[in-house]
Design a protein around this motif. Sequence first.
Motif, PDB file in Angstrom:
ATOM      1  N   SER A 194       0.809  -1.218   0.000  1.00 53.03           N
ATOM      2  CA  SER A 194       0.000   0.000   0.000  1.00 53.03           C
ATOM      3  C   SER A 194       0.844   1.271   0.000  1.00 53.03           C
ATOM      4  O   SER A 194       0.330   2.363  -0.266  1.00 53.03           O
ATOM      5  N   VAL A 195       2.136   1.129   0.273  1.00 52.69           N
ATOM      6  CA  VAL A 195       3.026   2.290   0.299  1.00 52.69           C
ATOM      7  C   VAL A 195       3.432   2.712  -1.118  1.00 52.69           C
ATOM      8  O   VAL A 195       3.777   3.879  -1.355  1.00 52.69           O
ATOM      9  N   LEU A 196       3.359   1.795  -2.077  1.00 51.71           N
ATOM     10  CA  LEU A 196       3.894   2.058  -3.409  1.00 51.71           C
ATOM     11  C   LEU A 196       3.275   3.273  -4.100  1.00 51.71           C
ATOM     12  O   LEU A 196       4.016   4.110  -4.641  1.00 51.71           O
ATOM     13  N   PRO A 197       1.929   3.436  -4.128  1.00 52.38           N
ATOM     14  CA  PRO A 197       1.387   4.629  -4.792  1.00 52.38           C
ATOM     15  C   PRO A 197       1.893   5.932  -4.179  1.00 52.38           C
ATOM     16  O   PRO A 197       2.208   6.877  -4.911  1.00 52.38           O
ATOM     17  N   TRP A 198       1.985   5.978  -2.850  1.00 52.34           N
ATOM     18  CA  TRP A 198       2.490   7.184  -2.199  1.00 52.34           C
ATOM     19  C   TRP A 198       3.964   7.399  -2.529  1.00 52.34           C
ATOM     20  O   TRP A 198       4.388   8.535  -2.774  1.00 52.34           O
ATOM     21  N   ALA A 199       4.754   6.333  -2.552  1.00 53.53           N
ATOM     22  CA  ALA A 199       6.176   6.479  -2.858  1.00 53.53           C
ATOM     23  C   ALA A 199       6.376   7.045  -4.265  1.00 53.53           C
ATOM     24  O   ALA A 199       7.229   7.911  -4.485  1.00 53.53           O
ATOM     25  N   VAL A 200       5.585   6.566  -5.220  1.00 52.45           N
ATOM     26  CA  VAL A 200       5.678   7.084  -6.584  1.00 52.45           C
ATOM     27  C   VAL A 200       5.256   8.550  -6.630  1.00 52.45           C
ATOM     28  O   VAL A 200       5.959   9.409  -7.194  1.00 52.45           O
ATOM     29  N   ALA A 201       4.104   8.859  -6.028  1.00 49.22           N
ATOM     30  CA  ALA A 201       3.599  10.233  -6.053  1.00 49.22           C
ATOM     31  C   ALA A 201       4.536  11.186  -5.339  1.00 49.22           C
ATOM     32  O   ALA A 201       4.822  12.292  -5.831  1.00 49.22           O
ATOM     33  N   ALA A 202       5.051  10.789  -4.174  1.00 48.22           N
ATOM     34  CA  ALA A 202       5.944  11.660  -3.411  1.00 48.22           C
ATOM     35  C   ALA A 202       7.249  11.910  -4.156  1.00 48.22           C
ATOM     36  O   ALA A 202       7.791  13.022  -4.129  1.00 48.22           O
ATOM     37  N   THR A 203       7.768  10.889  -4.827  1.00 49.23           N
ATOM     38  CA  THR A 203       8.988  11.056  -5.622  1.00 49.23           C
ATOM     39  C   THR A 203       8.766  12.076  -6.733  1.00 49.23           C
ATOM     40  O   THR A 203       9.590  12.979  -6.950  1.00 49.23           O
ATOM     41  N   LEU A 204       7.653  11.967  -7.429  1.00 52.82           N
ATOM     42  CA  LEU A 204       7.357  12.909  -8.516  1.00 52.82           C
ATOM     43  C   LEU A 204       7.080  14.309  -7.978  1.00 52.82           C
ATOM     44  O   LEU A 204       7.467  15.304  -8.607  1.00 52.82           O
ATOM     45  N   ILE A 205       6.435  14.396  -6.817  1.00 57.05           N
ATOM     46  CA  ILE A 205       6.180  15.714  -6.228  1.00 57.05           C
ATOM     47  C   ILE A 205       7.495  16.377  -5.819  1.00 57.05           C
ATOM     48  O   ILE A 205       7.675  17.597  -5.992  1.00 57.05           O
ATOM     49  N   CYS A 206       8.435  15.610  -5.284  1.00 57.63           N
ATOM     50  CA  CYS A 206       9.747  16.169  -4.946  1.00 57.63           C
ATOM     51  C   CYS A 206      10.461  16.676  -6.195  1.00 57.63           C
ATOM     52  O   CYS A 206      11.076  17.758  -6.180  1.00 57.63           O
ATOM     53  N   LEU A 207      10.383  15.909  -7.286  1.00 60.15           N
ATOM     54  CA  LEU A 207      10.995  16.361  -8.533  1.00 60.15           C
ATOM     55  C   LEU A 207      10.288  17.600  -9.058  1.00 60.15           C
ATOM     56  O   LEU A 207      10.944  18.543  -9.537  1.00 60.15           O
ATOM     57  N   LEU A 208       8.974  17.618  -8.947  1.00 55.09           N
ATOM     58  CA  LEU A 208       8.200  18.791  -9.362  1.00 55.09           C
ATOM     59  C   LEU A 208       8.618  20.025  -8.572  1.00 55.09           C
ATOM     60  O   LEU A 208       8.896  21.092  -9.148  1.00 55.09           O
TER      61      LEU A 208
END
Length: 371
Positions: A256-270
């Motif tokens: 269940s952590v995977l969607p957040w990990a992907v989104a948080a990584t992209l938000i940090c890059l953003l």
Amino acid sequence: MPVGRLTNVDLMRVIVFTFVISAHVVTYTLDQEELPVAAWGLTVHFARYAFVFVSALVLCHGYQDRNLSACRFWRRRLAAVVPPYVLWTLIYYGIDTAQYGWPGLVPWLQLLLLHLVWGTEWYHLYFLLVAIQLYLVLPALRWMTDQWPAAHGLMIGIAAVIQLGYMTLINLVPAPAGPWVIIWEHAEKSLPLYALFAVGGAVAARHLDQLETGLLRHWRLLVPIGVLSLLGTLVAFNLRAAGTATWSAAAASFPSVLPWAVAATLICLLASTAWTRHHATPRGINHIVRAGARRAFGVFLIHPLLLWIIVITPSPLDQLPGTLSRVLIIFILTITGSLAVVELLLHTSLSKPLLGRSRTTRPSQTELQPG
């Protein structure tokens, strides 16, 4: 796309390491069985995945349109990470020996060997084993992304299936008896747990301009998705915490952590891209970001030692047990103290063996260290 310094990714690396340190400070100084503490640790441990993404991205970008000799690459990268890994394992093991006593030469050597093989000395060195695995497969990742540009989406899909399947296996399937139990015992040190981010970073290096432009254009969609994925991760955590130990429910490897990990990584890059495009100047933000990125690996290696010293040393902080102000002060002291030690080491002959950095104050244009 010309190959050069990625200031936004350097900034992202600094942000990611800051989250890592915050997780360690909070979970080390407060009770991990308390739901808010465990939830914070779970939330910010997306950083382990984000750093694999950053590492693959920068290394593949650095070798874009250049010949990549696997043997030469391995010699360079492993020489920068293996000596610090061995030496810091010895340092932390020596501290443990001083605390808990000398068990005898043979048991001491046996346990040291186990720590070196599995990255089990203290709680952060395991990630250097992950970095070593990433370096070993990176020439193949770069070759695949170069050879099959039309299959980049398929590669990411396969990597997502591998990572999600691995997460499901190690968390929802009981560990078997026999030698296969080693997969469950050392799951967080295995590259399949980071497959999506390794492949994603390699693919992102080939499409970095489009990725950054897309993130900036669609930030109003990405941020709500990130919030929803975080809420989903926390709901799943609370449901699991009702039936198991809180620290176990907060495992960052749960599916269940995977969607957040992907989104948080992209938000940090953003966020990093938006900041550097609007605020970066050659002698201002760029200099600070590059200096921080250069020191990030050393801070990662050293900060648990500084954190331990701060916590065990009698001080006025003892009058603020378990409070937010105490955690914040310890966090600031840990970062500033670690930076001071790294800065000192960078000016000595110990810089290369302990930090994987040459004895210089000028940041390299292509180097990337793991964390």
